[in-house]
Design an enzyme around this catalytic site. Sequence first.
Site, PDB file in Angstrom:
ATOM      1  N   ASP A 194       0.831  -1.213   0.000  1.00  0.00           N
ATOM      2  CA  ASP A 194       0.000   0.000   0.000  1.00  0.00           C
ATOM      3  C   ASP A 194       0.865   1.264   0.000  1.00  0.00           C
ATOM      4  OD1 ASP A 194      -2.347   1.400  -0.022  1.00  0.00           O
ATOM      5  OD2 ASP A 194      -2.620   1.348   2.151  1.00  0.00           O
ATOM      6  N   HIS A 245       2.081   3.526  -9.241  1.00  0.00           N
ATOM      7  CA  HIS A 245       1.852   2.091  -9.491  1.00  0.00           C
ATOM      8  C   HIS A 245       3.013   1.494 -10.278  1.00  0.00           C
ATOM      9  CE1 HIS A 245      -1.969   2.344  -7.608  1.00  0.00           C
ATOM     10  NE2 HIS A 245      -2.511   3.119  -8.529  1.00  0.00           N
ATOM     11  N   LEU A 258      10.462 -20.194  -6.146  1.00  0.00           N
ATOM     12  CA  LEU A 258       9.545 -19.420  -5.303  1.00  0.00           C
ATOM     13  C   LEU A 258       8.164 -19.548  -5.903  1.00  0.00           C
ATOM     14  CD1 LEU A 258       8.926 -17.018  -3.218  1.00  0.00           C
ATOM     15  CD2 LEU A 258       9.252 -15.519  -5.179  1.00  0.00           C
TER      16      LEU A 258
HETATM   17  C1  IPE Z   1      -5.412  -2.583  -0.289  1.00  0.00           C
HETATM   18  O1  IPE Z   1      -5.080  -1.242  -0.400  1.00  0.00           O
HETATM   19  C2  IPE Z   1      -5.373  -3.236  -1.592  1.00  0.00           C
HETATM   20  C3  IPE Z   1      -4.049  -3.318  -2.224  1.00  0.00           C
HETATM   21  C4  IPE Z   1      -2.925  -2.945  -1.707  1.00  0.00           C
HETATM   22  C5  IPE Z   1      -4.046  -3.896  -3.527  1.00  0.00           C
HETATM   23  P1  IPE Z   1      -6.202  -0.096  -0.389  1.00  0.00           P
HETATM   24  O2  IPE Z   1      -5.475   1.165  -0.443  1.00  0.00           O
HETATM   25  O3  IPE Z   1      -7.205  -0.352  -1.450  1.00  0.00           O
HETATM   26  O4  IPE Z   1      -6.899  -0.325   1.011  1.00  0.00           O
HETATM   27  P2  IPE Z   1      -7.818   0.653   1.818  1.00  0.00           P
HETATM   28  O5  IPE Z   1      -8.876   1.153   0.886  1.00  0.00           O
HETATM   29  O6  IPE Z   1      -6.939   1.752   2.312  1.00  0.00           O
HETATM   30  O7  IPE Z   1      -8.354  -0.202   2.919  1.00  0.00           O
HETATM   31  C1  IPE Z   2      -1.773   0.345  -3.320  1.00  0.00           C
HETATM   32  O1  IPE Z   2      -1.500   1.692  -3.311  1.00  0.00           O
HETATM   33  C2  IPE Z   2      -1.994  -0.170  -4.706  1.00  0.00           C
HETATM   34  C3  IPE Z   2      -3.410  -0.427  -5.025  1.00  0.00           C
HETATM   35  C4  IPE Z   2      -4.391  -0.444  -4.189  1.00  0.00           C
HETATM   36  C5  IPE Z   2      -3.707  -0.711  -6.428  1.00  0.00           C
HETATM   37  P1  IPE Z   2      -2.662   2.766  -3.266  1.00  0.00           P
HETATM   38  O2  IPE Z   2      -3.047   3.084  -4.667  1.00  0.00           O
HETATM   39  O3  IPE Z   2      -3.782   2.298  -2.395  1.00  0.00           O
HETATM   40  O4  IPE Z   2      -1.899   3.975  -2.610  1.00  0.00           O
HETATM   41  P2  IPE Z   2      -2.476   4.986  -1.530  1.00  0.00           P
HETATM   42  O5  IPE Z   2      -2.969   4.170  -0.374  1.00  0.00           O
HETATM   43  O6  IPE Z   2      -3.576   5.728  -2.218  1.00  0.00           O
HETATM   44  O7  IPE Z   2      -1.300   5.830  -1.193  1.00  0.00           O
HETATM   45 MG    MG Z   3      -4.105   2.526  -0.355  1.00  0.00          MG
END
Ligand code: IPE
Ligand code: IPE
Ligand code: MG
Length: 599
Positions: free
Chosen positions: A362, A379, A472
């Site tokens: 995240d 990303h 892995l």
């Molecule tokens: C969780 O991250 C999903 C991934 C890392 C793919 P999110 O950013 O979507 O989670 P929330 O919305 O903060 O719970």
């Molecule tokens: C995690 O990073 C990746 C996905 C959920 C696809 P985020 O896109 O949720 O990044 P933040 O949480 O907004 O910084």
């Molecule tokens: Mg996030």
Amino acid sequence: MFAADCARAGIDDPELKAAYAVCRDYVRSTRADDFLASLLMPSMLRPACWAVLAAISITDDLVDINEGNGSERLRAWQDALAIDLLRGTSKDPARLALVHAARHWNLDMRKLDATFAAYHLDALRTASIAAPWQEWRARSRNSYLPFLEQCLAMMRHAGLDIPLHVTRLDAYQRLSDGLFLTDSLTDLAEDLDQGDVRFPAEELGRFGVTEEDLLARRWTPQVQALISSHLRQARSWLDQPQIWGSLPPGPALMLRTGCSLYLARLRAAEKAGPTLLHRAVVRPSRVTRWRAAGQARFLAAAAWRLFPLPAFPTTAPPAPVVLPAPRAASSEPLPPRPHDSGARPPQLRAELMPRHVAIIMDGNGRWATARGLTRSDGHKTGGDMLVDVVHGALEIGLPHLTVYVLSTENLEKRPREEVDYVLTCAREQLLSGELLRHDVRMRWAGAPEGLPGDFLDLMRSNEQATKDRTGLSLTVCLNYGGRNELTQGADSLVSDARTGQLDATRVSEHLLRSHLPLGDLPDVDLLWRTGGEHRISNFLPWHTAYAEILFSDKLWPDVDRRDLWHAMTQYTHRARRYGAVPDLQPAELDHDAPIASHS
Ligand code: IPE
Ligand code: IPE
Ligand code: MG
């Protein structure tokens, strides 16, 4: 002139000189415009520039040859390059020059993987259907930006003040769209000869043009309007004052004058009118071309004289890695790529090592926003870091790694553009990226609903292609939701009960697990979430029932394999009890030992 370029670049070994000459000749004969543009580079950078351009051109041609499997040919070439880069030399002249350029100018050749991935996707494309904008952009950016990035990296290494990651900025992305669109317009007839329609699908719809119109070369008012609009669009994309203003004068002028060569091509396309649909490749006349190129070279040379490269790189290239035995470029997996810093994994006691680590990666969005970049940039960098972490997992000998790439909630609630971009990254970095060459068995988990059909096909073929790897096991959760997984398990259980395949009165945990899509995956030992949030976000509820949980504040794109090793080391200090009383030390179990007094 070639001899002078080599002398300035410090290339005096005859074999190496010959290798660079092969690259220069290849580029000159296959990509005349790119060759002219390469002459705008300062003399000492030109040979390296030809080596990179030759690699791009050779691999493109490998895929373009009609017979056999182009994708396999390209994969074999990439495998051979990966080995050559580790060895620091090559028997193939084009790769020998490339390996030398990479070491001399400190270039990261993995950046070219995005271009190779685009060629792989080209090889897989069968129909003449126009791609949507999203795909068109990914193709355009993968064609030009990795090369541009290498040129800027060389100049950075030579001491110019060029920030990292600039090509992720919008202005560069639009510039690459302008270059790609110019190519598509001036090579239109040639593409149509191959049944290829390169205009974005949405644009065909907007102008009321069908693929048949183009393939039948009908110069209708609609086709004319479509082409005029794209000529205008390409011209405006090629004009990026923000770039010229943000780079040091040398590279700024070089890029700007490089674009003037493309503008000359657009003028020729405009003049061609209906013949654009018939003439193989539209180029300005020889005289116009040489005049434009001559002017560009004059300006670029003046810029480099006025603002020369500050320093010739003097750092010795790193010593080549000695591999145990020569290996053919085959499906034999490569050893993990070492970390750039030279860091090695810690020695953890085997009995304390986690067997299965799951990661909620995240923070991509916040990382990008904090740098003034787009969420897409976050990303993309996040994807690069995942690849690094996978190498770290291979190095430390982790058997199972499961990563959360996209949740069912992300697919449902985020803008379609962002979701599509995450899929594009998954295609390039996981489905067609460097991991295929390493000892990684890939498995894709999640709901297929809402994912494009060709993406699902790629996922299945990727699982098939890596199924015999043993190093892995990497499970990629994409459009994954924990509740969705449990519901699927329950559904499968009920349907087996209905058809009499199981006794509905004997449902057990074991039975339910065996019906889960990921039932055969071992329990998670360590669940690690980056990005500072303290929640599970619907990830692997069954498998994490007894996982040790670690939250760290770092945003995912700031993480690399060393953070994985650190997380695993922290795990070895945890005491796992599974509901039992704490494991007591032998002295504490000794009934004769004096009882500690609290008084
Ligand atoms: C969780 O991250 C999903 C991934 C890392 C793919 P999110 O950013 O979507 O989670 P929330 O919305 O903060 O719970
Ligand atoms: C995690 O990073 C990746 C996905 C959920 C696809 P985020 O896109 O949720 O990044 P933040 O949480 O907004 O910084
Ligand atoms: Mg996030």
